[in-house]
Write a protein that holds these residues in place. Sequence first.
Motif, PDB file in Angstrom:
ATOM      1  N   THR A 182      51.589 -41.356 -29.160  1.00  0.00           N
ATOM      2  CA  THR A 182      50.624 -42.193 -29.847  1.00  0.00           C
ATOM      3  C   THR A 182      49.384 -41.356 -30.099  1.00  0.00           C
ATOM      4  OG1 THR A 182      49.288 -44.212 -29.812  1.00  0.00           O
ATOM      5  CG2 THR A 182      49.654 -43.118 -27.703  1.00  0.00           C
TER       6      THR A 182
ATOM      7  N   ARG B  57      46.335 -47.864 -27.812  1.00  0.00           N
ATOM      8  CA  ARG B  57      47.779 -48.095 -27.655  1.00  0.00           C
ATOM      9  C   ARG B  57      48.287 -47.467 -26.348  1.00  0.00           C
ATOM     10  NH1 ARG B  57      50.199 -49.914 -32.468  1.00  0.00           N
ATOM     11  NH2 ARG B  57      48.856 -49.715 -34.308  1.00  0.00           N
TER      12      ARG B  57
ATOM     13  N   GLU C 227      46.490 -42.974 -30.680  1.00  0.00           N
ATOM     14  CA  GLU C 227      45.397 -43.930 -30.472  1.00  0.00           C
ATOM     15  C   GLU C 227      45.260 -44.274 -28.990  1.00  0.00           C
ATOM     16  OE1 GLU C 227      45.620 -47.294 -33.098  1.00  0.00           O
ATOM     17  OE2 GLU C 227      46.773 -46.127 -34.568  1.00  0.00           O
TER      18      GLU C 227
ATOM     19  N   ASP D 273      47.302 -49.846 -23.643  1.00  0.00           N
ATOM     20  CA  ASP D 273      48.130 -51.058 -23.701  1.00  0.00           C
ATOM     21  C   ASP D 273      49.514 -50.798 -23.083  1.00  0.00           C
ATOM     22  OD1 ASP D 273      49.145 -53.542 -24.268  1.00  0.00           O
ATOM     23  OD2 ASP D 273      49.298 -53.233 -26.429  1.00  0.00           O
TER      24      ASP D 273
ATOM     25  N   ASP E  40      57.382 -50.506 -27.498  1.00  0.00           N
ATOM     26  CA  ASP E  40      57.460 -51.253 -28.753  1.00  0.00           C
ATOM     27  C   ASP E  40      56.343 -52.280 -28.851  1.00  0.00           C
ATOM     28  OD1 ASP E  40      59.670 -49.851 -29.583  1.00  0.00           O
ATOM     29  OD2 ASP E  40      61.124 -51.386 -28.967  1.00  0.00           O
ATOM     30  N   ALA E  41      56.093 -52.983 -27.758  1.00  0.00           N
ATOM     31  CA  ALA E  41      55.058 -54.013 -27.758  1.00  0.00           C
ATOM     32  C   ALA E  41      53.665 -53.424 -27.953  1.00  0.00           C
ATOM     33  CB  ALA E  41      55.118 -54.802 -26.449  1.00  0.00           C
ATOM     34  N   ALA E  42      53.452 -52.205 -27.445  1.00  0.00           N
ATOM     35  CA  ALA E  42      52.135 -51.565 -27.552  1.00  0.00           C
ATOM     36  C   ALA E  42      51.979 -50.750 -28.834  1.00  0.00           C
ATOM     37  CB  ALA E  42      51.914 -50.659 -26.342  1.00  0.00           C
ATOM     38  N   GLY E  43      53.047 -50.613 -29.609  1.00  0.00           N
ATOM     39  CA  GLY E  43      52.968 -49.798 -30.822  1.00  0.00           C
ATOM     40  C   GLY E  43      52.977 -48.311 -30.536  1.00  0.00           C
ATOM     41  N   VAL E  44      53.605 -47.941 -29.421  1.00  0.00           N
ATOM     42  CA  VAL E  44      53.736 -46.538 -29.029  1.00  0.00           C
ATOM     43  C   VAL E  44      55.156 -46.082 -29.353  1.00  0.00           C
ATOM     44  CG1 VAL E  44      53.817 -44.986 -27.035  1.00  0.00           C
ATOM     45  CG2 VAL E  44      51.969 -46.651 -27.236  1.00  0.00           C
ATOM     46  N   ASP E  45      55.295 -44.872 -29.883  1.00  0.00           N
ATOM     47  CA  ASP E  45      56.624 -44.355 -30.220  1.00  0.00           C
ATOM     48  C   ASP E  45      57.242 -43.668 -29.011  1.00  0.00           C
ATOM     49  OD1 ASP E  45      57.002 -45.003 -33.043  1.00  0.00           O
ATOM     50  OD2 ASP E  45      55.241 -43.739 -33.354  1.00  0.00           O
TER      51      ASP E  45
ATOM     52  N   PRO F  18      59.145 -43.115 -36.835  1.00  0.00           N
ATOM     53  CA  PRO F  18      58.101 -42.982 -35.817  1.00  0.00           C
ATOM     54  C   PRO F  18      57.050 -41.974 -36.284  1.00  0.00           C
ATOM     55  CG  PRO F  18      60.077 -41.805 -35.158  1.00  0.00           C
ATOM     56  CD  PRO F  18      60.419 -42.527 -36.419  1.00  0.00           C
TER      57      PRO F  18
END
Length: 561
Positions: A152, A157, A154, A160, A211-216, A383
Motif C-alpha cells: 500500500t 490503509r 497510503e 486499517d 481486502d477490507a482495508a484496500g491493501v494489496d 493491484p
Amino acid sequence: MTLSVARVESAVAAQVAARALDQVDDPAVHGVGREIDWAGPVDLPLSDEHTVQAACGIMHVHGRASGAPVALAVDYASATAGVLCAQGVLATLIARYRGMAVTGVRTSVSQAALLALAQYLAAATADDPPEPIEPGTSAFTCADGRRFELETLEPIRWLDFWTRLGAEPAAVGRGWRAFQQRFATATCPMPDALRAEVRRRPFAVVHGAADAAGVDLMGIRDEPDPPTTARPWTLAPFPDTVSTGLGPTADKPLSGVRVVESTRRVQGPMAGHILRLLGADVVRIEPPGGDPMRGIPPIAGTCSARFSALNAGKTVAEIDIKSAPGRRAVHELVAGADVFLHNWAPGKAAQLQLDADDLRRTSPGLVYAWSSGWGDAFGAASPVGTDFLVQAYTGLAAAVCPADEPPLPSLMTLTDVFGGLICAQGVLAALLDRIRTGQGGRVDSSLFSAATAIPRRARRVEWTPLHRPVRTEDGYLALGQDACPDRLARVLGLGASVGHHEIISRIGTKPTGWWLDRLRDSGVSAMPVCTDLRELAMDPRFGRAIAVDEHAFARTPWEFW
C-alpha cells in the motif's frame, strides 16, 4: 537468431540481446557489431555472473535483508547487460541514419551491475552520514504456511489493515517507516509483533483484512515459472506519416532528440536516464514546488542522492498537470518533443486527457511510452504495480533464491530497474521505426513484462555452501564456477574427501587477501565480496566505470566504434 559478435563472454547476455533485437522490424540490427564483456573498464579478473555480483555490490545490496552478502540465483547482471547491448545496437542504427560513422557497440556485465545499483551507490556516497542498515524482509508467513507480500502507498490503509488484525499501534507505526523505506534501503526490519499477528492467522483471514482495508496482498509463488508471460514491450504505430528526420548528429546517437517525461520512483526515471545518457535532452515534468522526492535523505549537495542518481542532468518544468492550464502546458512541451514518457497509474492518462491519442494530435510523429506496473496481466482490476508484488506473482521471487531456501523477493529493486531499461529499449525501437517509416507510435511495457523477461530455469537452482559467499577472517569471498570441492581441498591443504563445511571452516581462519593469492595461483577463480559501496566508489580499479561528483554514479555503459 544467433547473435553474431566479435567477442561475447556472457552467454545469457548474448541470448537476452538476441531476443530483444528479434522484436525489431529492421534486418539491419543483425549487421551491427557488438561485444559484451564481463569486466569492461573494471580492472578486475571478472569471469562469470557470480564474480560480477560479488565485486560490483549486488551481493551486498541483495543481502542487506539477511544481514550478510547473498548472491542472486538468477543471472541478473548478465540479463541487464543484454538489454544494454540491444539498446546500444538500436542507438548505433539511429546514429547511422543521422550521419554518424559508427559500426558497433561495446558494453559489459560489470557496467550493467553498477547501473542497476545507481540509487544505492548514490546514497552510500552522499554528504549525509551513512544510513543504518538493519536486516529484515518484507514478506510475511501465515499460520497455514502461506507466504505473501503486502503493498500500500497510503499510511491510513496500512493502519486499517493492522488494526483489523489487532496489532498494537506502536508496532504499526514503527513498521510503516521500515515498510515505506524498503524500496530505498533494500531491507525491511519489520517489528516482530506484526509478524506474530500474521503467524497467528490463516491466509484467508489475513487476505480478508487486506481486502477490507484496500491493501494489496500477493501470495509468493513457489516456482520460478510465471503464470503467464508478456512481450517485453509492444509498439503500435500511429496511422499518420510525418517527416522521418531527427536531423544529423556528430555527437551522441540521440543528440537533439527531445524527451518529455512525467515519472516517479525508479522505473520511469530510469528509462529517461538511459535516453539522456544516449544524448537526448530530457525535460522532466514535476508538480509546482518540485518533486517531493528531491528532499528525501540522504542529501548530496542540495538534492536527494537517490533522486539525483536517475534524474540529474534533466531539465525541469514545474506544471500542475491536473489543471487545464497545466495540461495546455504539457501539450506545448510535447509539440516540440520526439518522445513523451510516463509511468502513471492505469487510467490516469485518459483522466487527464493526456493519453496517446490526445498527444499525437499535438505531435503526430510522437513516440508515446507508458511504463506500467502490470500491463494487461490483470485487466482493469490490477493491484498496485510495484516491484515486490511483481516479483512475488511472476515467480521471480522464487527464482532469485536457491531451492533450499523459501522463495522471497529481493528487496533490491530488480524489476523497477529492468522495467526502466525495457521501456527505454522500446522507445529506441520506436524512434528507429519512425526514421524508417515516418510514423510515430505507442510503446507499452511494464514491471510484469520485464520480470518475465529475466531468464531463469523452470525449477529453482540447487546450491551448495560453496555457491554462497564464504566468510573469511576479515570479509567474504565468492568462489568461481571452477571451485569444485576436490580442487579447493588441495589448495587449502585438506584431504580430498573433506566436505563443504570443513572447506568453509578453513577459509574462515585467514584474511581474504591471503586466500585470494593462493586460489589464483592454483587457477581457482575467486573474488572478494564488496560489503561497502562507499569503498567501491573510491576503488581505483573502478575509476573508468564509476565517477564521483556530489555522489558516485556509473559512467555511460556503452562505447561506440
